[in-house]
Design a protein around this motif. Sequence first.
Motif, PDB file in Angstrom:
ATOM      1  N   TYR A  27       0.684  -1.004   0.195  1.00  0.00           N
ATOM      2  CA  TYR A  27       0.374   0.090  -0.122  1.00  0.00           C
ATOM      3  C   TYR A  27       0.765   1.038  -0.126  1.00  0.00           C
ATOM      4  O   TYR A  27       2.413   1.177   0.202  1.00  0.00           O
ATOM      5  N   GLU A  28       0.448   1.977  -0.369  1.00  0.00           N
ATOM      6  CA  GLU A  28       0.955   3.791  -0.009  1.00  0.00           C
ATOM      7  C   GLU A  28       1.486   4.181   1.167  1.00  0.00           C
ATOM      8  O   GLU A  28       2.153   5.541   0.906  1.00  0.00           O
ATOM      9  N   GLY A  29       0.857   3.870   2.280  1.00  0.00           N
ATOM     10  CA  GLY A  29       1.448   4.030   3.487  1.00  0.00           C
ATOM     11  C   GLY A  29       0.985   5.331   4.165  1.00  0.00           C
ATOM     12  O   GLY A  29      -0.544   5.542   3.266  1.00  0.00           O
ATOM     13  N   TYR A  30       1.721   5.659   4.879  1.00  0.00           N
ATOM     14  CA  TYR A  30       1.003   7.442   5.271  1.00  0.00           C
ATOM     15  C   TYR A  30      -0.587   7.420   5.991  1.00  0.00           C
ATOM     16  O   TYR A  30      -1.679   7.751   6.001  1.00  0.00           O
ATOM     17  N   GLU A  31      -0.450   5.548   7.498  1.00  0.00           N
ATOM     18  CA  GLU A  31      -1.334   5.198   7.785  1.00  0.00           C
ATOM     19  C   GLU A  31      -0.707   4.111   8.421  1.00  0.00           C
ATOM     20  O   GLU A  31       0.002   3.608   8.882  1.00  0.00           O
ATOM     21  N   ALA A  32      -1.273   4.508   9.686  1.00  0.00           N
ATOM     22  CA  ALA A  32      -0.838   2.844  11.405  1.00  0.00           C
ATOM     23  C   ALA A  32      -1.974   3.232  11.988  1.00  0.00           C
ATOM     24  O   ALA A  32      -2.930   4.305  12.244  1.00  0.00           O
ATOM     25  N   ASN A  33      -3.132   1.916  11.832  1.00  0.00           N
ATOM     26  CA  ASN A  33      -4.087   2.210  13.362  1.00  0.00           C
ATOM     27  C   ASN A  33      -3.991   1.056  13.762  1.00  0.00           C
ATOM     28  O   ASN A  33      -3.539  -0.199  13.466  1.00  0.00           O
ATOM     29  N   ASP A  34      -4.986   1.050  14.544  1.00  0.00           N
ATOM     30  CA  ASP A  34      -4.888  -0.058  15.525  1.00  0.00           C
ATOM     31  C   ASP A  34      -6.021  -0.939  15.684  1.00  0.00           C
ATOM     32  O   ASP A  34      -5.486  -1.936  16.027  1.00  0.00           O
ATOM     33  N   HIS A  35      -6.087  -0.637  14.710  1.00  0.00           N
ATOM     34  CA  HIS A  35      -7.083  -1.938  14.146  1.00  0.00           C
ATOM     35  C   HIS A  35      -6.591  -2.308  12.791  1.00  0.00           C
ATOM     36  O   HIS A  35      -7.725  -3.426  12.254  1.00  0.00           O
ATOM     37  N   VAL A  36      -5.652  -2.186  12.537  1.00  0.00           N
ATOM     38  CA  VAL A  36      -4.953  -2.462  11.495  1.00  0.00           C
ATOM     39  C   VAL A  36      -3.557  -3.095  11.352  1.00  0.00           C
ATOM     40  O   VAL A  36      -2.963  -2.673  11.933  1.00  0.00           O
ATOM     41  N   VAL A  37      -3.375  -4.414  11.099  1.00  0.00           N
ATOM     42  CA  VAL A  37      -1.817  -5.296  10.912  1.00  0.00           C
ATOM     43  C   VAL A  37      -1.342  -5.438   9.413  1.00  0.00           C
ATOM     44  O   VAL A  37      -1.913  -6.154   8.812  1.00  0.00           O
ATOM     45  N   TYR A  38      -0.684  -4.446   9.409  1.00  0.00           N
ATOM     46  CA  TYR A  38      -0.217  -3.847   7.511  1.00  0.00           C
ATOM     47  C   TYR A  38       0.818  -5.446   7.201  1.00  0.00           C
ATOM     48  O   TYR A  38       2.497  -5.710   7.599  1.00  0.00           O
ATOM     49  N   MET A  39       0.872  -6.548   6.532  1.00  0.00           N
ATOM     50  CA  MET A  39       0.986  -7.220   6.515  1.00  0.00           C
ATOM     51  C   MET A  39       2.051  -7.514   5.145  1.00  0.00           C
ATOM     52  O   MET A  39       3.205  -8.141   4.980  1.00  0.00           O
ATOM     53  N   ASN A  40       2.084  -6.350   4.301  1.00  0.00           N
ATOM     54  CA  ASN A  40       2.755  -5.947   3.213  1.00  0.00           C
ATOM     55  C   ASN A  40       3.055  -4.439   2.983  1.00  0.00           C
ATOM     56  O   ASN A  40       3.725  -4.207   3.952  1.00  0.00           O
ATOM     57  N   ILE A  48      -6.816   5.564  -4.272  1.00  0.00           N
ATOM     58  CA  ILE A  48      -6.453   6.471  -3.681  1.00  0.00           C
ATOM     59  C   ILE A  48      -5.099   5.544  -3.699  1.00  0.00           C
ATOM     60  O   ILE A  48      -3.469   6.260  -3.918  1.00  0.00           O
ATOM     61  N   TRP A  49      -4.679   4.210  -3.777  1.00  0.00           N
ATOM     62  CA  TRP A  49      -3.823   3.374  -4.565  1.00  0.00           C
ATOM     63  C   TRP A  49      -2.545   4.658  -5.445  1.00  0.00           C
ATOM     64  O   TRP A  49      -1.084   5.093  -5.649  1.00  0.00           O
ATOM     65  N   GLY A  50      -2.861   4.531  -7.286  1.00  0.00           N
ATOM     66  CA  GLY A  50      -3.264   5.045  -7.711  1.00  0.00           C
ATOM     67  C   GLY A  50      -2.764   6.507  -7.343  1.00  0.00           C
ATOM     68  O   GLY A  50      -1.531   7.501  -7.654  1.00  0.00           O
ATOM     69  N   TRP A  51      -3.176   7.030  -6.416  1.00  0.00           N
ATOM     70  CA  TRP A  51      -3.391   9.208  -6.714  1.00  0.00           C
ATOM     71  C   TRP A  51      -1.749   9.031  -5.714  1.00  0.00           C
ATOM     72  O   TRP A  51      -0.894   9.641  -5.868  1.00  0.00           O
ATOM     73  N   GLU A  52      -1.719   8.303  -4.492  1.00  0.00           N
ATOM     74  CA  GLU A  52      -0.929   8.581  -3.384  1.00  0.00           C
ATOM     75  C   GLU A  52       0.608   7.802  -4.130  1.00  0.00           C
ATOM     76  O   GLU A  52       1.580   8.770  -3.041  1.00  0.00           O
ATOM     77  N   MET A  53      -0.067   6.800  -4.834  1.00  0.00           N
ATOM     78  CA  MET A  53       1.911   6.589  -4.880  1.00  0.00           C
ATOM     79  C   MET A  53       2.346   7.440  -6.032  1.00  0.00           C
ATOM     80  O   MET A  53       3.829   7.636  -6.007  1.00  0.00           O
ATOM     81  N   ASN A  54       2.028   8.097  -7.359  1.00  0.00           N
ATOM     82  CA  ASN A  54       2.405   8.888  -7.832  1.00  0.00           C
ATOM     83  C   ASN A  54       2.483   9.816  -7.100  1.00  0.00           C
ATOM     84  O   ASN A  54       3.346  10.569  -7.581  1.00  0.00           O
ATOM     85  N   ARG A  55       1.833  10.755  -5.900  1.00  0.00           N
ATOM     86  CA  ARG A  55       2.167  11.898  -4.624  1.00  0.00           C
ATOM     87  C   ARG A  55       3.714  11.614  -5.068  1.00  0.00           C
ATOM     88  O   ARG A  55       4.651  11.789  -4.577  1.00  0.00           O
ATOM     89  N   ILE A  56       3.303  10.520  -4.176  1.00  0.00           N
ATOM     90  CA  ILE A  56       5.046   9.950  -3.727  1.00  0.00           C
ATOM     91  C   ILE A  56       5.860  10.456  -4.750  1.00  0.00           C
ATOM     92  O   ILE A  56       7.289  10.758  -4.230  1.00  0.00           O
ATOM     93  N   ALA A  57       5.793   9.914  -5.858  1.00  0.00           N
ATOM     94  CA  ALA A  57       6.421   9.382  -7.172  1.00  0.00           C
ATOM     95  C   ALA A  57       6.986  10.564  -7.589  1.00  0.00           C
ATOM     96  O   ALA A  57       8.591  10.899  -7.620  1.00  0.00           O
ATOM     97  N   ARG A  58       5.826  12.009  -7.506  1.00  0.00           N
ATOM     98  CA  ARG A  58       6.443  13.575  -7.514  1.00  0.00           C
ATOM     99  C   ARG A  58       7.517  13.637  -6.968  1.00  0.00           C
ATOM    100  O   ARG A  58       8.654  14.205  -7.116  1.00  0.00           O
ATOM    101  N   ASP A  59       7.716  12.938  -5.652  1.00  0.00           N
ATOM    102  CA  ASP A  59       8.871  13.693  -4.929  1.00  0.00           C
ATOM    103  C   ASP A  59      10.080  13.577  -5.056  1.00  0.00           C
ATOM    104  O   ASP A  59      11.122  13.444  -4.746  1.00  0.00           O
TER     105      ASP A  59
END
Length: 370
Positions: free
Chosen positions: A110-123, A153-164
């Motif tokens: 995923y594109e990052g910029y998230e951390a939630n107590d109710h999710v374990v991010y396995m990838n 969301i995936w496309g928008w955020e990944m491309n936002r990071i890629a621009r940087d």
Amino acid sequence: MGGSQPLKTRIKLGVLFSSSGAYELLGQACRDGALGAIAAVNADPSRRIAFDAVEADPEGRIDAYAPLCVDMLNRSGVRHLVGCITSWSRKEVIPMLEKHDGLLWYPAPYEGYEANDHVVYMNAAPNQHLVPLFRHVAARYGRDGFLVGSNYIWGWEMNRIARDLVADAGGHPKGERYLPLGDTDVARLIAEIRACEPDFILNNLIGASSYAFYAAYAALGREDARFSPELRPILSCNMTEQELPSIAPHGDGHLSCLPFMYRGGAGPRSSFEAAAHAAVTVLADAIEAAGTDDPPAVRLALAKGTHQTALGPIRIDMPTQHCALPARIGRIAGTRFEMLETSSGAVEPDPYLSRYDPATLYQPALRLVR
């Protein structure tokens, strides 16, 4: 006669993947991984628990995820779900998990910029896929990219990071375009890429859109040698072995960065499948360590040591509930990957890129001067 095995504590586990619909191959891979791990846990005589799968297929319809999640949590007695492929679907179920105190085990990059107590991010998060891939490519192909993505969301955020990242490396984005989910009309994308001649193309399309794009780019390369993968590759952080038959032979020579690549033999055959399998394994470890499937207790138990999983030995970073994972860069060859580069060990998760150093991004190869 030997003593009988003690009865295992049976625990319901939600399995919420779209194994039909626009991105069905990814959903099928995750479902296979989750069910395979459930079978392994249930067959292991050393385990004190066994899982009963409670399945639902949202069919790729975004409006189906939240109701199915609530149904699992309320009617079926599920406290943990392994599920969701897209960030859109993950964000749909998070309010339901927060309301009903459930825990989602999310197996997609995923594109990052998230951390939630109710999710374990396995990838993988961006510092474990996009940053290593860009670092590899910038020194070998160039720093000017064309960014494409599905319009969510995936496309928008990944491309936002890629621009940087492009800017940090001293490059320039040559273009940025989006397609609706499932749209296969890629002619305009190809025409723009041909006109602006980027050094690489970052592909954040998913499903049928992505397959059509690879095929059309291969046709462009046959017509114009400047667009061969050896000169201007397509980059991806979510193209895995599960989908390679859908783009063969058009994917040959293009690049992916993933935490897992299939090397043959038994077991999971793609990083999506491996991450879903690992999610169930880590959950079983945590429940046994906690002595309960109560989500707050399970979250605390995640910090206890290293877990042996289909992804290899992994650790969970407690503040973010993300995995420390290897970063592997591969070149597509038919329906497999040729490994080009792998991290020396697990890359610690940094979902907000708070420890990212732009100075390390572009390191041109040294030339021998005589």
